[in-house]
Design a protein around this motif. Structure first.
Motif, PDB file in Angstrom:
ATOM      1  N   SER A   7      15.509 -20.992  71.801  1.00  0.00           N
ATOM      2  CA  SER A   7      16.902 -21.041  71.369  1.00  0.00           C
ATOM      3  C   SER A   7      17.881 -21.170  72.533  1.00  0.00           C
ATOM      4  O   SER A   7      18.919 -21.773  72.391  1.00  0.00           O
ATOM      5  N   ARG A   8      17.568 -20.558  73.667  1.00  0.00           N
ATOM      6  CA  ARG A   8      18.428 -20.642  74.849  1.00  0.00           C
ATOM      7  C   ARG A   8      17.582 -20.929  76.073  1.00  0.00           C
ATOM      8  O   ARG A   8      16.394 -20.665  76.087  1.00  0.00           O
ATOM      9  N   ASN A   9      18.220 -21.417  77.092  1.00  0.00           N
ATOM     10  CA  ASN A   9      17.534 -21.698  78.339  1.00  0.00           C
ATOM     11  C   ASN A   9      17.176 -20.370  79.016  1.00  0.00           C
ATOM     12  O   ASN A   9      18.055 -19.622  79.451  1.00  0.00           O
ATOM     13  N   VAL A  10      15.893 -20.079  79.102  1.00  0.00           N
ATOM     14  CA  VAL A  10      15.415 -18.817  79.656  1.00  0.00           C
ATOM     15  C   VAL A  10      15.781 -18.699  81.134  1.00  0.00           C
ATOM     16  O   VAL A  10      16.227 -17.637  81.585  1.00  0.00           O
ATOM     17  N   SER A  27      14.592  -3.051  87.326  1.00  0.00           N
ATOM     18  CA  SER A  27      13.280  -2.847  86.729  1.00  0.00           C
ATOM     19  C   SER A  27      12.802  -4.143  86.086  1.00  0.00           C
ATOM     20  O   SER A  27      13.533  -4.766  85.310  1.00  0.00           O
ATOM     21  N   MET A  28      11.568  -4.551  86.403  1.00  0.00           N
ATOM     22  CA  MET A  28      11.005  -5.755  85.807  1.00  0.00           C
ATOM     23  C   MET A  28      10.909  -5.608  84.286  1.00  0.00           C
ATOM     24  O   MET A  28      11.232  -6.531  83.537  1.00  0.00           O
ATOM     25  N   LYS A  29      10.477  -4.416  83.829  1.00  0.00           N
ATOM     26  CA  LYS A  29      10.378  -4.185  82.382  1.00  0.00           C
ATOM     27  C   LYS A  29      11.735  -4.357  81.699  1.00  0.00           C
ATOM     28  O   LYS A  29      11.832  -4.979  80.644  1.00  0.00           O
ATOM     29  N   ALA A  30      12.772  -3.800  82.312  1.00  0.00           N
ATOM     30  CA  ALA A  30      14.107  -3.888  81.720  1.00  0.00           C
ATOM     31  C   ALA A  30      14.604  -5.336  81.707  1.00  0.00           C
ATOM     32  O   ALA A  30      15.220  -5.776  80.734  1.00  0.00           O
ATOM     33  N   LEU A  31      14.339  -6.067  82.782  1.00  0.00           N
ATOM     34  CA  LEU A  31      14.762  -7.473  82.829  1.00  0.00           C
ATOM     35  C   LEU A  31      14.032  -8.312  81.787  1.00  0.00           C
ATOM     36  O   LEU A  31      14.646  -9.140  81.109  1.00  0.00           O
ATOM     37  N   ILE A  32      12.731  -8.098  81.645  1.00  0.00           N
ATOM     38  CA  ILE A  32      11.963  -8.849  80.642  1.00  0.00           C
ATOM     39  C   ILE A  32      12.489  -8.536  79.242  1.00  0.00           C
ATOM     40  O   ILE A  32      12.680  -9.445  78.426  1.00  0.00           O
ATOM     41  N   ALA A  33      12.760  -7.265  78.973  1.00  0.00           N
ATOM     42  CA  ALA A  33      13.297  -6.873  77.664  1.00  0.00           C
ATOM     43  C   ALA A  33      14.652  -7.532  77.413  1.00  0.00           C
ATOM     44  O   ALA A  33      14.921  -8.019  76.301  1.00  0.00           O
ATOM     45  N   ALA A  34      15.500  -7.570  78.442  1.00  0.00           N
ATOM     46  CA  ALA A  34      16.821  -8.179  78.299  1.00  0.00           C
ATOM     47  C   ALA A  34      16.714  -9.688  78.048  1.00  0.00           C
ATOM     48  O   ALA A  34      17.439 -10.237  77.215  1.00  0.00           O
ATOM     49  N   VAL A  35      15.804 -10.351  78.754  1.00  0.00           N
ATOM     50  CA  VAL A  35      15.617 -11.797  78.551  1.00  0.00           C
ATOM     51  C   VAL A  35      15.116 -12.063  77.131  1.00  0.00           C
ATOM     52  O   VAL A  35      15.606 -12.969  76.449  1.00  0.00           O
ATOM     53  N   ARG A  36      14.166 -11.268  76.671  1.00  0.00           N
ATOM     54  CA  ARG A  36      13.664 -11.436  75.296  1.00  0.00           C
ATOM     55  C   ARG A  36      14.772 -11.216  74.271  1.00  0.00           C
ATOM     56  O   ARG A  36      14.875 -11.951  73.289  1.00  0.00           O
ATOM     57  N   GLU A  37      15.595 -10.196  74.503  1.00  0.00           N
ATOM     58  CA  GLU A  37      16.682  -9.891  73.569  1.00  0.00           C
ATOM     59  C   GLU A  37      17.704 -11.020  73.526  1.00  0.00           C
ATOM     60  O   GLU A  37      18.164 -11.415  72.462  1.00  0.00           O
ATOM     61  N   GLN A  38      18.045 -11.553  74.680  1.00  0.00           N
ATOM     62  CA  GLN A  38      19.065 -12.599  74.757  1.00  0.00           C
ATOM     63  C   GLN A  38      18.577 -13.945  74.244  1.00  0.00           C
ATOM     64  O   GLN A  38      19.340 -14.699  73.666  1.00  0.00           O
ATOM     65  N   THR A  39      17.313 -14.256  74.517  1.00  0.00           N
ATOM     66  CA  THR A  39      16.837 -15.613  74.222  1.00  0.00           C
ATOM     67  C   THR A  39      15.884 -15.706  73.042  1.00  0.00           C
ATOM     68  O   THR A  39      15.707 -16.789  72.490  1.00  0.00           O
ATOM     69  N   GLY A  40      15.211 -14.611  72.708  1.00  0.00           N
ATOM     70  CA  GLY A  40      14.218 -14.672  71.637  1.00  0.00           C
ATOM     71  C   GLY A  40      12.952 -15.386  72.069  1.00  0.00           C
ATOM     72  O   GLY A  40      12.152 -15.808  71.238  1.00  0.00           O
ATOM     73  N   THR A  41      12.728 -15.506  73.374  1.00  0.00           N
ATOM     74  CA  THR A  41      11.569 -16.242  73.889  1.00  0.00           C
ATOM     75  C   THR A  41      10.261 -15.558  73.502  1.00  0.00           C
ATOM     76  O   THR A  41      10.208 -14.340  73.332  1.00  0.00           O
ATOM     77  N   GLU A  42       9.238 -16.358  73.370  1.00  0.00           N
ATOM     78  CA  GLU A  42       7.896 -15.856  73.077  1.00  0.00           C
ATOM     79  C   GLU A  42       6.992 -15.989  74.299  1.00  0.00           C
ATOM     80  O   GLU A  42       5.780 -15.837  74.189  1.00  0.00           O
ATOM     81  N   ARG A  43       7.564 -16.266  75.463  1.00  0.00           N
ATOM     82  CA  ARG A  43       6.774 -16.376  76.686  1.00  0.00           C
ATOM     83  C   ARG A  43       6.109 -15.041  76.991  1.00  0.00           C
ATOM     84  O   ARG A  43       6.621 -13.985  76.641  1.00  0.00           O
ATOM     85  N   SER A  44       4.987 -15.103  77.680  1.00  0.00           N
ATOM     86  CA  SER A  44       4.259 -13.883  78.028  1.00  0.00           C
ATOM     87  C   SER A  44       5.030 -13.081  79.073  1.00  0.00           C
ATOM     88  O   SER A  44       5.886 -13.617  79.785  1.00  0.00           O
ATOM     89  N   ASP A  45       4.716 -11.780  79.167  1.00  0.00           N
ATOM     90  CA  ASP A  45       5.321 -10.930  80.189  1.00  0.00           C
ATOM     91  C   ASP A  45       5.039 -11.488  81.579  1.00  0.00           C
ATOM     92  O   ASP A  45       5.909 -11.479  82.448  1.00  0.00           O
ATOM     93  N   ALA A  46       3.815 -11.958  81.803  1.00  0.00           N
ATOM     94  CA  ALA A  46       3.434 -12.490  83.112  1.00  0.00           C
ATOM     95  C   ALA A  46       4.264 -13.729  83.463  1.00  0.00           C
ATOM     96  O   ALA A  46       4.707 -13.884  84.603  1.00  0.00           O
ATOM     97  N   ASP A  47       4.495 -14.594  82.500  1.00  0.00           N
ATOM     98  CA  ASP A  47       5.287 -15.801  82.732  1.00  0.00           C
ATOM     99  C   ASP A  47       6.731 -15.430  83.059  1.00  0.00           C
ATOM    100  O   ASP A  47       7.323 -15.944  84.019  1.00  0.00           O
ATOM    101  N   LEU A  48       7.293 -14.512  82.283  1.00  0.00           N
ATOM    102  CA  LEU A  48       8.667 -14.084  82.539  1.00  0.00           C
ATOM    103  C   LEU A  48       8.773 -13.349  83.875  1.00  0.00           C
ATOM    104  O   LEU A  48       9.739 -13.549  84.618  1.00  0.00           O
TER     105      LEU A  48
END
Length: 89
Positions: A7-10, A27-48
């Motif tokens: 939906s958005r450019n990750v 925090s990497m965990k917090a950043l990954i959570a924020a990116v998922r919340e903002q974009t709805g991406t289904e990319r893996s944690d490792a990719d993000l």
């Protein structure tokens, strides 16, 4: 089969998050959570995590790698203590 379209450019979302947080230790965990919340991406944690690490390095932002051990049943792809210092081709 059509490729998955997000939906958005990750990458742009990661840039924005890192710029907003400035020089604070993040925090990497917090950043990954924020990116998922903002974009709805289904990319893996490792990719993000890889994307965030690269972007943070370019911007000179420190990120705490707090992802920890993999979930039970998932392989640990990190280096073992026996591999420390070995070069892999």
């Amino acid at each position: 089969m059509l490729p998955h379209v997000e939906s958005r450019n990750v990458a742009a979302s990661v840039d924005k998050l890192l710029a907003e947080r400035g020089t604070a230790l993040l925090s990497m965990k917090a950043l990954i959570a924020a990116v998922r919340e903002q974009t709805g991406t289904e990319r893996s944690d490792a990719d993000l995590a890889g994307l965030i690490t690269k972007k943070a390095a370019l911007l000179g932002v420190a990120v705490l790698s707090d992802l920890g051990r993999p979930e039970p049943g998932r392989p640990d792809l990190g280096r073992s203590p026996q591999d420390a210092g070995r070069k892999f081709s």
